[in-house]
Design a protein around this motif. Structure first.
Motif, PDB file in Angstrom:
ATOM      1  N   ALA A 182      -4.262 -12.996   7.734  1.00  0.00           N
ATOM      2  CA  ALA A 182      -3.955 -12.015   8.778  1.00  0.00           C
ATOM      3  C   ALA A 182      -3.697 -10.644   8.161  1.00  0.00           C
ATOM      4  CB  ALA A 182      -2.751 -12.479   9.601  1.00  0.00           C
ATOM      5  N   ALA A 183      -2.984 -10.621   7.039  1.00  0.00           N
ATOM      6  CA  ALA A 183      -2.703  -9.350   6.372  1.00  0.00           C
ATOM      7  C   ALA A 183      -3.983  -8.716   5.831  1.00  0.00           C
ATOM      8  CB  ALA A 183      -1.691  -9.559   5.243  1.00  0.00           C
ATOM      9  N   ALA A 184      -4.876  -9.526   5.287  1.00  0.00           N
ATOM     10  CA  ALA A 184      -6.150  -9.016   4.786  1.00  0.00           C
ATOM     11  C   ALA A 184      -6.999  -8.465   5.931  1.00  0.00           C
ATOM     12  CB  ALA A 184      -6.907 -10.103   4.027  1.00  0.00           C
ATOM     13  N   ALA A 185      -7.007  -9.173   7.062  1.00  0.00           N
ATOM     14  CA  ALA A 185      -7.765  -8.697   8.226  1.00  0.00           C
ATOM     15  C   ALA A 185      -7.191  -7.373   8.733  1.00  0.00           C
ATOM     16  CB  ALA A 185      -7.757  -9.747   9.333  1.00  0.00           C
ATOM     17  N   ALA A 186      -5.874  -7.257   8.738  1.00  0.00           N
ATOM     18  CA  ALA A 186      -5.230  -6.006   9.168  1.00  0.00           C
ATOM     19  C   ALA A 186      -5.582  -4.867   8.204  1.00  0.00           C
ATOM     20  CB  ALA A 186      -3.719  -6.190   9.262  1.00  0.00           C
ATOM     21  N   ALA A 187      -5.608  -5.180   6.906  1.00  0.00           N
ATOM     22  CA  ALA A 187      -5.967  -4.161   5.916  1.00  0.00           C
ATOM     23  C   ALA A 187      -7.414  -3.703   6.113  1.00  0.00           C
ATOM     24  CB  ALA A 187      -5.771  -4.697   4.499  1.00  0.00           C
ATOM     25  N   LEU A 188      -8.311  -4.637   6.386  1.00  0.00           N
ATOM     26  CA  LEU A 188      -9.705  -4.282   6.648  1.00  0.00           C
ATOM     27  C   LEU A 188      -9.812  -3.427   7.899  1.00  0.00           C
ATOM     28  CD1 LEU A 188     -12.719  -4.420   6.045  1.00  0.00           C
ATOM     29  CD2 LEU A 188     -12.780  -6.616   7.267  1.00  0.00           C
ATOM     30  N   SER A 189      -9.084  -3.790   8.938  1.00  0.00           N
ATOM     31  CA  SER A 189      -9.107  -3.000  10.173  1.00  0.00           C
ATOM     32  C   SER A 189      -8.622  -1.577   9.932  1.00  0.00           C
ATOM     33  CB  SER A 189      -8.243  -3.669  11.249  1.00  0.00           C
ATOM     34  OG  SER A 189      -8.835  -4.853  11.682  1.00  0.00           O
ATOM     35  N   ARG A 190      -7.547  -1.437   9.142  1.00  0.00           N
ATOM     36  CA  ARG A 190      -7.050  -0.090   8.823  1.00  0.00           C
ATOM     37  C   ARG A 190      -8.081   0.684   8.010  1.00  0.00           C
ATOM     38  NH1 ARG A 190      -2.403  -2.961   8.266  1.00  0.00           N
ATOM     39  NH2 ARG A 190      -2.636  -3.158   6.006  1.00  0.00           N
ATOM     40  N   ALA A 191      -8.699   0.015   7.033  1.00  0.00           N
ATOM     41  CA  ALA A 191      -9.711   0.676   6.200  1.00  0.00           C
ATOM     42  C   ALA A 191     -10.906   1.114   7.045  1.00  0.00           C
ATOM     43  CB  ALA A 191     -10.151  -0.240   5.060  1.00  0.00           C
ATOM     44  N   LEU A 192     -11.331   0.261   7.966  1.00  0.00           N
ATOM     45  CA  LEU A 192     -12.425   0.631   8.872  1.00  0.00           C
ATOM     46  C   LEU A 192     -12.033   1.818   9.739  1.00  0.00           C
ATOM     47  CD1 LEU A 192     -13.878  -2.766  10.162  1.00  0.00           C
ATOM     48  CD2 LEU A 192     -15.126  -0.959   8.996  1.00  0.00           C
ATOM     49  N   GLY A 193     -10.796   1.819  10.204  1.00  0.00           N
ATOM     50  CA  GLY A 193     -10.312   2.913  11.040  1.00  0.00           C
ATOM     51  C   GLY A 193     -10.272   4.240  10.313  1.00  0.00           C
ATOM     52  N   ASP A 194     -10.134   4.188   8.987  1.00  0.00           N
ATOM     53  CA  ASP A 194     -10.090   5.414   8.192  1.00  0.00           C
ATOM     54  C   ASP A 194     -11.477   5.948   7.837  1.00  0.00           C
ATOM     55  OD1 ASP A 194      -7.337   5.412   8.286  1.00  0.00           O
ATOM     56  OD2 ASP A 194      -7.089   4.451   6.327  1.00  0.00           O
ATOM     57  N   LEU A 195     -12.511   5.136   8.026  1.00  0.00           N
ATOM     58  CA  LEU A 195     -13.871   5.600   7.730  1.00  0.00           C
ATOM     59  C   LEU A 195     -14.290   6.668   8.734  1.00  0.00           C
ATOM     60  CD1 LEU A 195     -15.882   2.272   7.109  1.00  0.00           C
ATOM     61  CD2 LEU A 195     -15.193   3.965   5.388  1.00  0.00           C
ATOM     62  N   PRO A 196     -15.117   7.619   8.312  1.00  0.00           N
ATOM     63  CA  PRO A 196     -15.703   8.539   9.291  1.00  0.00           C
ATOM     64  C   PRO A 196     -16.495   7.734  10.335  1.00  0.00           C
ATOM     65  CG  PRO A 196     -16.105   9.307   7.051  1.00  0.00           C
ATOM     66  CD  PRO A 196     -15.522   7.932   6.939  1.00  0.00           C
ATOM     67  N   ALA A 197     -16.530   8.224  11.560  1.00  0.00           N
ATOM     68  CA  ALA A 197     -17.118   7.473  12.676  1.00  0.00           C
ATOM     69  C   ALA A 197     -18.556   7.028  12.394  1.00  0.00           C
ATOM     70  CB  ALA A 197     -17.061   8.299  13.951  1.00  0.00           C
ATOM     71  N   GLY A 198     -19.362   7.875  11.789  1.00  0.00           N
ATOM     72  CA  GLY A 198     -20.756   7.518  11.499  1.00  0.00           C
ATOM     73  C   GLY A 198     -20.861   6.367  10.515  1.00  0.00           C
ATOM     74  N   GLN A 199     -20.022   6.389   9.480  1.00  0.00           N
ATOM     75  CA  GLN A 199     -20.017   5.288   8.512  1.00  0.00           C
ATOM     76  C   GLN A 199     -19.516   4.002   9.173  1.00  0.00           C
ATOM     77  OE1 GLN A 199     -18.008   6.136   4.805  1.00  0.00           O
ATOM     78  NE2 GLN A 199     -18.869   8.203   4.720  1.00  0.00           N
ATOM     79  N   ARG A 200     -18.458   4.124   9.965  1.00  0.00           N
ATOM     80  CA  ARG A 200     -17.918   2.957  10.660  1.00  0.00           C
ATOM     81  C   ARG A 200     -18.978   2.344  11.568  1.00  0.00           C
ATOM     82  NH1 ARG A 200     -13.222   4.073  14.651  1.00  0.00           N
ATOM     83  NH2 ARG A 200     -12.799   5.501  12.962  1.00  0.00           N
ATOM     84  N   ALA A 201     -19.689   3.181  12.316  1.00  0.00           N
ATOM     85  CA  ALA A 201     -20.724   2.681  13.219  1.00  0.00           C
ATOM     86  C   ALA A 201     -21.805   1.936  12.440  1.00  0.00           C
ATOM     87  CB  ALA A 201     -21.335   3.832  14.021  1.00  0.00           C
ATOM     88  N   CYS A 202     -22.269   2.524  11.350  1.00  0.00           N
ATOM     89  CA  CYS A 202     -23.302   1.863  10.535  1.00  0.00           C
ATOM     90  C   CYS A 202     -22.808   0.523  10.006  1.00  0.00           C
ATOM     91  CB  CYS A 202     -23.723   2.757   9.362  1.00  0.00           C
ATOM     92  SG  CYS A 202     -24.785   4.133   9.832  1.00  0.00           S
ATOM     93  N   TRP A 203     -21.589   0.491   9.479  1.00  0.00           N
ATOM     94  CA  TRP A 203     -21.054  -0.739   8.896  1.00  0.00           C
ATOM     95  C   TRP A 203     -20.896  -1.823   9.953  1.00  0.00           C
ATOM     96  CZ3 TRP A 203     -17.072  -4.221   9.063  1.00  0.00           C
ATOM     97  CH2 TRP A 203     -16.920  -5.047   7.944  1.00  0.00           C
TER      98      TRP A 203
END
Length: 185
Positions: free
Chosen positions: A121-142
């Motif tokens: 759960a902690a790893a998933a939360a960390a990934l979610s935070r990392a995704l949230g910090d990506l620029p929107a275009g990079q997040r969309a592509c990923w």
């Protein structure tokens, strides 16, 4: 809805829907809502916002179906509408989003170990935070590549950019996520 519609190809349904066949459009909505909602949730980090975006996207698609020429698959066209609406909404926001607030289906822990579940759960939360910090275009592509398994060409169509741009954004997103997730390896 008749079984002939349930088994019809998306292109056939789109043509029928463009001719004001509400049943055909209803099949398309049922067929694609879950994936589009998942995309919007991952992009926006908010289920209510995601539901609103997807509902708005389908309303827009219904009005614009006569313009749909079938150059891309129906699902690619819908991904583009939803992604553009998400990106527009994100541009209007200033702070990064807490994507860990998105309700995700819980994974069954076969081991039954509470420590393992807490770590996951902690790893998933960390990934979610990392995704949230990506620029929107990079997040969309990923999200489109890794979670929705679209090919580079489809992602380029969805985002209205070149395949080279998609490759560059994915490279940068993966590099950033690898760095951010290093403590979880």
């Amino acid at each position: 809805m008749g079984s002939d519609l349930d088994e019809a190809d998306d292109r056939v349904l789109a043509v029928r829907a463009s001719e004001a066949d509400e049943d055909a459009f209803e099949v398309l909505v049922h067929r694609h809502t879950a994936r589009l909602l998942a995309l919007a949730c991952h992009m926006l980090g908010s289920l209510p916002d995601a539901e609103e975006v997807v509902q708005d996207a389908f309303a827009s698609a219904w009005r614009r179906l006569p313009e749909f020429r079938g150059d891309a698959a129906f699902h690619t066209w819908m991904y583009r509408i939803v992604t553009n609406r998400c990106l527009n909404l994100l541009r209007g926001r200033t702070p990064s989003l807490p994507l860990d607030s998105v309700a995700e289906p819980s994974a069954h822990d076969a081991t039954g170990e509470p420590e393992r579940s807490a770590e996951n759960a902690a790893a998933a939360a960390a990934l979610s935070r990392a995704l949230g910090d990506l620029p929107a275009g990079q997040r969309a592509c990923w999200i489109l590549r890794e979670l929705h398994e679209l090919h580079y060409e489809e992602i380029a169509q969805v985002l209205g950019v070149s395949e080279q741009t998609v490759r560059g954004r994915l490279f940068r997103a993966r590099r950033t996520l690898t760095k951010e997730m290093a403590p979880w390896r």
